[in-house]
Enzyme design. Structure first.
Site, short mmCIF file in Angstrom:
data_model
loop_
_atom_site.label_atom_id
_atom_site.label_comp_id
_atom_site.label_asym_id
_atom_site.label_seq_id
_atom_site.Cartn_x
_atom_site.Cartn_y
_atom_site.Cartn_z
N SER A 68 -14.76 0.14 -5.60
CA SER A 68 -14.76 -0.99 -4.71
C SER A 68 -14.97 -0.65 -3.30
CB SER A 68 -13.46 -1.93 -5.09
OG SER A 68 -13.51 -2.08 -6.43
N GLU A 83 -18.87 5.71 -7.35
CA GLU A 83 -18.80 6.87 -7.20
C GLU A 83 -17.19 7.55 -7.70
OE1 GLU A 83 -19.63 8.55 -3.24
OE2 GLU A 83 -21.69 7.67 -3.31
N GLU A 116 -18.52 -5.27 -10.93
CA GLU A 116 -19.15 -5.95 -9.90
C GLU A 116 -17.92 -6.50 -8.97
OE1 GLU A 116 -22.72 -8.18 -10.54
OE2 GLU A 116 -23.08 -6.96 -12.69
#
Length: 387
Positions: A135, A130, A368
């Site tokens: 993170s 967002e 990721e």
């Protein structure tokens, strides 16, 4: 780079031929145009046909490697030819293992079934990041509210891969904010859902072949059956959407590390070939630099394989996966940067593949779980850093 069983090596050779013939040209086309390849591009139909006629080897007596090691080997070869094209490839993508692990039998069939055996390129997508939190998942602001008809989603998501072309997007939202991360659930938002608006495909410095999409959710209504795992008020933190997501990301980080190794190997090969052809190889400084690049490349690959091997053997690999992801991503950046220096003016002018690799490499330290987040994970496990 690969020293695996005959069956896996044979498959990697097929991937290599496909990569050289189709993947790299398509990736260069997308990079040159500065935009993702359209979903009706001939490449995607060719990819579906390739996967159908060249299935990856499954685990049997001829393929002793476990699924994580096989994934690493295949990701490394794919990324050698173009990491962005790997993300752009048709399929359910990142949410597939999340749906497999946490979805109901009906959801697995409904949302993953159409990807099996189809000759039509189609995509799935996972919306986690967002504007207010990437993170830091605790900072997510997207909210889900129960209604008589289902759930209303409100919030915003950004840098979501393939979201504009996906059949469905698995959106993570806070259903019970008072429970923190344990209150997060995931929802299937299908193509054409009212309330999913403001879809924007972002322009990126690298990995231009795939869509990075931002969108907003304004009273986006989804039915009761579209909440991942069904309506289960008794979910614990370990079985929550957050727990399922983090467990999946720990596995896929090994895949990202392998992709970083593939990109780094490509940068090394380009620099080595240029040095030989241009005569720069006669310089002791250039030879020393290339030796350092190869040493770092081998270390990153072995670190990645160790994390994958642990996953396949049921050995906790949280630290290994984070170490591999950090080191391999930094290796990709280091080798692409060194390649830029060796190639010199031609790279600086944007006329050499190593310049594209230099731009592509940056994202691998971000996706990721950033490098900083991986260091926090390692510190929590190695020196008991407070949570």
């Amino acid at each position: 780079m690969n020293n695996f069983s005959a069956a896996l090596n044979a498959y990697i050779e097929q991937v290599r031929e496909w990569g050289q013939r189709e993947v790299r040209p398509a990736g260069l086309e997308a990079d040159r145009n500065g935009a993702p390849l359209p979903p009706n591009h001939r490449y995607f139909a060719g990819y579906v046909a390739f996967r159908k006629t060249h299935p990856a080897p499954i685990e049997d007596g001829a393929v002793p490697e476990g699924p994580a090691v096989r994934m690493a080997a295949i990701n490394e070869e794919n990324a050698y030819w173009d990491r962005g094209m790997g993300v752009a490839a048709p399929g359910p993508g990142l949410p597939a293992p999340i749906v497999t692990a946490a979805g109901t039998p009906e959801q697995r069939e409904r949302f993953l079934g159409p990807f099996r055996g189809t000759g039509i390129p189609r995509w799935g997508s996972f919306a986690l990041t967002e504007p207010s939190g990437g993170s830091d998942t605790a900072a997510f602001r997207t909210r889900a509210t129960r209604t008589d008809l289902g759930y209303l989603l409100n919030g915003a998501k950004c840098f979501i891969g393939n979201a504009a072309r996906a059949d469905w997007v698995l959106v993570q939202a806070n259903l019970e904010p008072d429970k923190g991360r344990a209150g997060q659930r995931s929802f299937f938002v299908e193509r054409g859902n009212r309330g999913m608006a403001g879809i924007k495909i972002e322009k990126k410095m690298g990995l231009r072949a795939y869509e990075s999409v931002s969108f907003i959710l304004e009273d986006c209504e989804v039915p009761h059956e579209n909440i991942l795992g069904g309506e289960r008020p008794d979910l614990s933190s370990k079985s929550s959407a957050y727990g399922a997501t983090m467990g999946t990301l720990n596995t896929t980080r090994v895949g990202v590390a392998a992709s970083a190794v593939g990109l780094a190997r490509s940068a090394y090969d380009e620099a080595l070939n240029f040095a030989k052809q241009s005569g720069a190889f006669r310089s002791t400084r250039v030879r020393d630099r290339l030796e350092m690049m190869y040493r770092q490349l081998r270390a990153a690959w072995l670190m990645t394989l160790r994390a994958a091997w642990k996953a396949d053997n049921g050995i906790p690999n949280v630290v290994d996966a984070s170490m591999a992801k950090v080191f391999a991503a930094e290796t990709a950046q280091d080798l692409a940067s060194a390649g830029m220096e060796i190639v010199g003016l031609e790279a600086g002018a944007g006329h050499h593949l190593v310049e594209k690799l230099f731009r592509d490499a940056k994202a691998l330290n971000i996706v990721e779980g950033t490098g900083q987040i991986q260091r926090i994970i390692m510190a929590r496990n190695l020196v008991a850093l407070p949570r």
